[in-house]
Each structure stands twice: as C-alpha cells, then as structure tokens.
Enzyme design. Sequence first.
Site, PDB file in Angstrom:
ATOM      1  N   HIS A 192     -33.147  16.506  -3.877  1.00 48.14           N
ATOM      2  CA  HIS A 192     -33.315  17.553  -2.870  1.00 48.14           C
ATOM      3  C   HIS A 192     -33.637  16.915  -1.526  1.00 48.14           C
ATOM      4  CE1 HIS A 192     -34.510  21.324  -1.033  1.00 48.14           C
ATOM      5  NE2 HIS A 192     -35.580  20.682  -0.552  1.00 48.14           N
ATOM      6  N   GLY A 194       1.085  23.881   3.377  1.00 51.00           N
ATOM      7  CA  GLY A 194       0.564  23.197   2.192  1.00 51.00           C
ATOM      8  C   GLY A 194      -0.498  22.204   2.645  1.00 51.00           C
ATOM      9  N   CYS A 205       0.731   5.942   0.788  1.00 53.65           N
ATOM     10  CA  CYS A 205      -0.701   6.256   0.870  1.00 53.65           C
ATOM     11  C   CYS A 205      -1.383   5.466   1.979  1.00 53.65           C
ATOM     12  CB  CYS A 205      -1.331   5.952  -0.490  1.00 53.65           C
ATOM     13  SG  CYS A 205      -3.115   5.989  -0.477  1.00 53.65           S
ATOM     14  N   GLY A 261       0.799  -1.239   0.000  1.00 52.50           N
ATOM     15  CA  GLY A 261       0.000   0.000   0.000  1.00 52.50           C
ATOM     16  C   GLY A 261       0.825   1.280   0.000  1.00 52.50           C
TER      17      GLY A 261
HETATM   18  C1  LIG Z   1       0.487  12.542   5.219  1.00 54.17           C
HETATM   19  C2  LIG Z   1       0.150  12.339   3.772  1.00 54.17           C
HETATM   20  C3  LIG Z   1      -1.159  12.452   3.353  1.00 54.17           C
HETATM   21  C4  LIG Z   1      -1.489  12.255   2.019  1.00 54.17           C
HETATM   22  N1  LIG Z   1      -2.796  12.367   1.649  1.00 54.17           N
HETATM   23  C5  LIG Z   1      -3.144  12.179   0.363  1.00 54.17           C
HETATM   24  C6  LIG Z   1      -4.506  12.228  -0.035  1.00 54.17           C
HETATM   25  O1  LIG Z   1      -5.395  12.452   0.791  1.00 54.17           O
HETATM   26  N2  LIG Z   1      -4.807  12.029  -1.329  1.00 54.17           N
HETATM   27  C7  LIG Z   1      -3.835  11.780  -2.264  1.00 54.17           C
HETATM   28  O2  LIG Z   1      -4.157  11.617  -3.441  1.00 54.17           O
HETATM   29  N3  LIG Z   1      -2.531  11.717  -1.920  1.00 54.17           N
HETATM   30  C8  LIG Z   1      -2.165  11.904  -0.630  1.00 54.17           C
HETATM   31  N4  LIG Z   1      -0.852  11.795  -0.261  1.00 54.17           N
HETATM   32  C9  LIG Z   1       0.147  11.499  -1.307  1.00 54.17           C
HETATM   33  C10 LIG Z   1       0.147  10.005  -1.662  1.00 54.17           C
HETATM   34  O3  LIG Z   1       0.379   9.253  -0.513  1.00 54.17           O
HETATM   35  C11 LIG Z   1       1.215   9.734  -2.707  1.00 54.17           C
HETATM   36  O4  LIG Z   1       1.024  10.574  -3.816  1.00 54.17           O
HETATM   37  C12 LIG Z   1       1.146   8.281  -3.173  1.00 54.17           C
HETATM   38  O5  LIG Z   1       1.343   7.395  -2.102  1.00 54.17           O
HETATM   39  C13 LIG Z   1       2.197   8.021  -4.248  1.00 54.17           C
HETATM   40  O6  LIG Z   1       2.086   6.699  -4.642  1.00 54.17           O
HETATM   41  P1  LIG Z   1       3.319   5.886  -5.262  1.00 54.17           P
HETATM   42  O7  LIG Z   1       2.792   4.521  -5.492  1.00 54.17           O
HETATM   43  O8  LIG Z   1       3.920   6.651  -6.363  1.00 54.17           O
HETATM   44  O9  LIG Z   1       4.418   5.831  -4.092  1.00 54.17           O
HETATM   45  P2  LIG Z   1       4.368   5.363  -2.590  1.00 54.17           P
HETATM   46  O10 LIG Z   1       3.001   5.300  -2.071  1.00 54.17           O
HETATM   47  O11 LIG Z   1       5.344   6.234  -1.875  1.00 54.17           O
HETATM   48  O12 LIG Z   1       4.896   3.861  -2.623  1.00 54.17           O
HETATM   49  C14 LIG Z   1       6.203   3.550  -2.973  1.00 54.17           C
HETATM   50  C15 LIG Z   1       6.599   2.238  -2.354  1.00 54.17           C
HETATM   51  O13 LIG Z   1       7.850   1.841  -2.922  1.00 54.17           O
HETATM   52  C16 LIG Z   1       8.631   1.186  -1.923  1.00 54.17           C
HETATM   53  N5  LIG Z   1      10.041   1.255  -2.315  1.00 54.17           N
HETATM   54  C17 LIG Z   1      10.816   2.370  -2.459  1.00 54.17           C
HETATM   55  N6  LIG Z   1      12.055   2.015  -2.890  1.00 54.17           N
HETATM   56  C18 LIG Z   1      12.044   0.669  -3.000  1.00 54.17           C
HETATM   57  C19 LIG Z   1      13.015  -0.292  -3.411  1.00 54.17           C
HETATM   58  N7  LIG Z   1      14.233   0.082  -3.818  1.00 54.17           N
HETATM   59  N8  LIG Z   1      12.670  -1.600  -3.376  1.00 54.17           N
HETATM   60  C20 LIG Z   1      11.432  -2.000  -2.978  1.00 54.17           C
HETATM   61  N9  LIG Z   1      10.483  -1.137  -2.602  1.00 54.17           N
HETATM   62  C21 LIG Z   1      10.784   0.175  -2.629  1.00 54.17           C
HETATM   63  C22 LIG Z   1       8.303   1.976  -0.662  1.00 54.17           C
HETATM   64  O14 LIG Z   1       8.563   1.160   0.485  1.00 54.17           O
HETATM   65  C23 LIG Z   1       6.823   2.293  -0.849  1.00 54.17           C
HETATM   66  O15 LIG Z   1       6.013   1.357  -0.178  1.00 54.17           O
HETATM   67  C24 LIG Z   1      -0.477  11.942   1.076  1.00 54.17           C
HETATM   68  C25 LIG Z   1       0.847  11.823   1.493  1.00 54.17           C
HETATM   69  C26 LIG Z   1       1.157  12.003   2.824  1.00 54.17           C
HETATM   70  C27 LIG Z   1       2.579  11.847   3.258  1.00 54.17           C
END
Ligand SMILES: Cc1cc2nc3c(=O)[nH]c(=O)nc-3n(C[C@H](O)[C@H](O)[C@H](O)COP(=O)(O)OP(=O)(O)OC[C@H]3O[C@@H](n4cnc5c(N)ncnc54)[C@H](O)[C@@H]3O)c2cc1C
Length: 459
Positions: A438, A179, A43, A40
């Site tokens: 409504h 932000g 996020c 997951g």
């Molecule tokens: C506090 C907070 C609140 C947020 N709220 C929202 C929201 O309400 N709505 C919204 O749209 N977005 C929100 N976001 C942003 C959202 O979480 C991110 O945009 C989203 O998680 C990005 O998804 P991703 O799959 O690109 O990366 P990520 O979710 O960061 O997942 C990447 C994964 O890759 C793994 N990884 C990294 N390097 C390696 C490696 N070398 N080998 C194996 N695994 C690796 C990590 O462990 C991680 O689990 C929020 C972020 C934060 C911090």
Amino acid sequence: MKEDFDVVVIGSGPAGYVAAIRAAQLGLKTACIDKRESVGGTCLNVGCIPSKTLLHASESYFKMKKEGKSLGILSDALSFDWDLMQERKGKVIQGLNEGVLGLFKKNKVTRIVGEASFESPQLLKVGDKSISSRFFIIATGSEPTPLPFLPFDEEKVLSSTGALSIKKIPKRLAVIGAGVIGVELGSVFQRLGSQVTFIEFMDRICPQFDPALSNSLQESLTKQGMEFWLSTKVTSAALIPDLELSVSLKDGTSKKLQADAVLVAVGRKPLTRGLNLDKIGISINPQGLISVDGNFKTSQPHILAIGDVIDGPMLAHKASEEGVAAAELCAGLTPSIQYLTIPNVIYTHPEVASVGFTENELTQRNIPFSSGTYPFKGNSRARCTGEDEGFIKVLVDKKTDKVLGVHMIGAHSSELIAEATLSLGQKSEEVAHLCHAHPTLAESFKEALLSIHKKAIHK
Ligand SMILES: Cc1cc2nc3c(=O)[nH]c(=O)nc-3n(C[C@H](O)[C@H](O)[C@H](O)COP(=O)(O)OP(=O)(O)OC[C@H]3O[C@@H](n4cnc5c(N)ncnc54)[C@H](O)[C@@H]3O)c2cc1C
C-alpha cells in the site's frame, strides 16, 4: 560457398532472434538471417519499441501541459521538439539492437544479413551463400496492409512505419482503422497537436477487447480531442490537390473528410514474399499465413514457422513464446504454450489490458461466470498520481471460483496485467487474500477479486 547448421532461423524479429538464442543455448549450431541491416524485426525497428518510445515522449509532454498546474508544476513556456523525440527514438532502437547482437555473440549465433530464399527443401540461398541445415525456422513476420485505392507513399498516405518517422506533425490526421496500432499512433499525434479523426468500419474501437473497455477507451480518447466515425467505410480517396477521403455511413449516406495525411491502419499481412515456398511445397492458407501443425511444422516437417507468419494474435510476446518452443522442439524437447494466458495491451492513456476469456467468449461457450469490478477512483495511489480513470473487471467460474479472464483500463494496466496473468486458473478467493503493498494500483485487483465474494473493503 556452402555452410551447414543444425538450425537456421529466417527473420530476426522477436520470434526469430529468440528462437536462435534458445537453439544456441541448447547446443545447436545456429544461424539467424535477416534482410534488414539491423536485428529485432518489426517490433524493435518499426513496431513496439519506436511506438512506445514516442507514446512515452508525447504523453509526458501532454501531461505536463494539461495537468502540470494541478500537480503544482508551472511551466508556461512548455514546448516540444519532434526532431529530438525522433533522435531519442533512434537511440533507444540502436541500444536494443546492440543488445540483441551482444546476445548473439554471447550465445555464438551466426548472424547473416540478406534475403533468404529456398532453392530446395534442404537448401537456402542468401546472395551467393548456400546454406543447409537440419531444421529451418521461418520467422519472416508481417507487413502493413495497404488499401487498394490508397497505396502508401509515406508522405500523405502513411503506413505505421511511415507515421513513426514522419518529418512534420500533420495539422489534420485521418486514421483509417481504430484498432490497437491506429489508436496508439493517433494518440501520439493528437497529443502533439494534430486533429485526429478515426474512420472505423466496425461499430466500436479495438473490437477484440471486452466492449466495456472499448467504450471506455473511446470516451477517454474523445475527451482528449480525438474524433471517431464508427460503422463508416472509406470508399475512395483523392490526393490532388488535397487529400480527401470519401466515406459511406451505416445509413447509406456519404460524406467527405479532408486531411493533411492519412494513416492506413487496417491490419497487417504475413510476409512470405521471396521465400519460394511454392517451389518447396509449403502451403499457405487464404489469409497468406503459413499452415503449421501443433508443433509449428509446415508440410515439410524439418521446416517450422512461428510468429506473425502463422495463425494467432500478431503480438511480439506470442512470437517469442513460439520462438522458444520451436527451438526446443528442434532440440528434441516437448515444450507447450498456454495461448489463453497471452495478454493483450493497448498503450494509450489510459492503458488497456486483457488476459483470458471475455464475457462474450464465456457466454458463447456456455460457461457460467461471476464478475467483480473495482474502479481506480477508489484506489489511493491512483488518487495520489491523479490517474484515477478506469476500472478492473475479473471474471471467475461460478462453479469452481477459478479466474477465467481479467480486463482493465487505467494507468499502468500494461504492468498490472502480469499479476492477472498469474492468477488465471487460480481460485479468486485465494488470490484475493494475498497481501498487496500500500499504496499501489495493484490493490485494485485485490478489491475486484474480493468484490466477487462481497468482501471488498473500499467499495
Ligand atoms: C506500430 C506497431 C506497434 C506494435 N506494438 C506492439 C506492442 O506494443 N506489443 C506487441 O506485442 N506487438 C506489437 N506489434 C506487433 C509486433 O511488432 C509483431 O507481432 C512482431 O514483431 C512479430 O514478430 P515476428 O518475429 O514474427 O516478425 P517481425 O518482427 O516482423 O520480424 C520478421 C523479420 O523477418 C525479416 N524477413 C522477412 N522476409 C525475409 C527473408 N526472405 N529473408 C530474410 N529476412 C526476412 C524481416 O526483415 C523482419 O526483420 C506492433 C507492430 C507495429 C507495426
């Protein structure tokens, strides 16, 4: 041990796990690797889900405390238990983790736990496993950016990750950066008793939103007790004996802020550490983002990158759309993503939501537009629930009447924005004539559209 796949996804966040499921649905032999024990990504584990869970709990408490009596609910001994809120947060995360694992099982996605690193463009190492694949999809996400003079210790100096699991509610919380993440987490702590002070470099909060929304949100949060120091920069910090931030103001003067903890919410940076990208000739731009073409291809065409690790808004739903598209590209399909229809939401109270162009963007592009607004005060459902703060603003093309952007602040805007997203590119007068149930908040969207044509009934 060597394993071979059609698609290997690195990262199981909303970009990665969605890409893996879609690739498997399309009949590709797929693996998804994550160094976290749980799936997951940011996020689900330390982002959207835990923050929204705590926002909900703290808002429920705050509302009952402030508005219970006006609703006819008397509870003099109302209190909260932070540990129980944390426990519930853990259960919500666990339930959703199990849901993703169930989907992996159902779709036959192989899950691998461990840190992935490229040995060569064709070979990935995870511990003692060597993994080859026809396609690799990098979805390694992002991490919080620290300030150079204020490294995270997750006790006094918090990242969003530390703030979500802090042991005790701080009496005084400084938040550097007003932000989206800053104002959401600041709201949680203010509702639970912290005195929250924001220090923001820009002259308004959440500057990616329409200025009318930023200003209105700041007004509401100020009424809730939060303090904002805008056009202000933190220049240094002392941690001993107590936390003290030195700041400089726009006029050149400086002042100090004492706090029990500081949340540093100045942005997130892409996470590519450990992947060995330089070894395999994949370029990274000066912001640390992986450079890709319009089809998510890196300089190695069989290695794609998606989500927070590439350019664009760092949002879970943007990441997931890219996950689906990348998987379909690997299967030889030709997907496309409408980036302009990606909504942006702030889950404060009131909520803020936006989709399409802002007024500033239309002015910069010389696109003539008309605008229609409607205040929630005129909406009967909002009056029933007492949530009548805020308004909806619709921007339409002056020549074609097509909806170009919708911006709103008010309760449940995160849900109302879905209809606005559907309306983009449609003629506003046609959408306005759709019948809305409504009493619903959605009637305000209809009234905002009607007001463009001077046909609003309740205005
Ligand atoms: C506090 C907070 C609140 C947020 N709220 C929202 C929201 O309400 N709505 C919204 O749209 N977005 C929100 N976001 C942003 C959202 O979480 C991110 O945009 C989203 O998680 C990005 O998804 P991703 O799959 O690109 O990366 P990520 O979710 O960061 O997942 C990447 C994964 O890759 C793994 N990884 C990294 N390097 C390696 C490696 N070398 N080998 C194996 N695994 C690796 C990590 O462990 C991680 O689990 C929020 C972020 C934060 C911090």
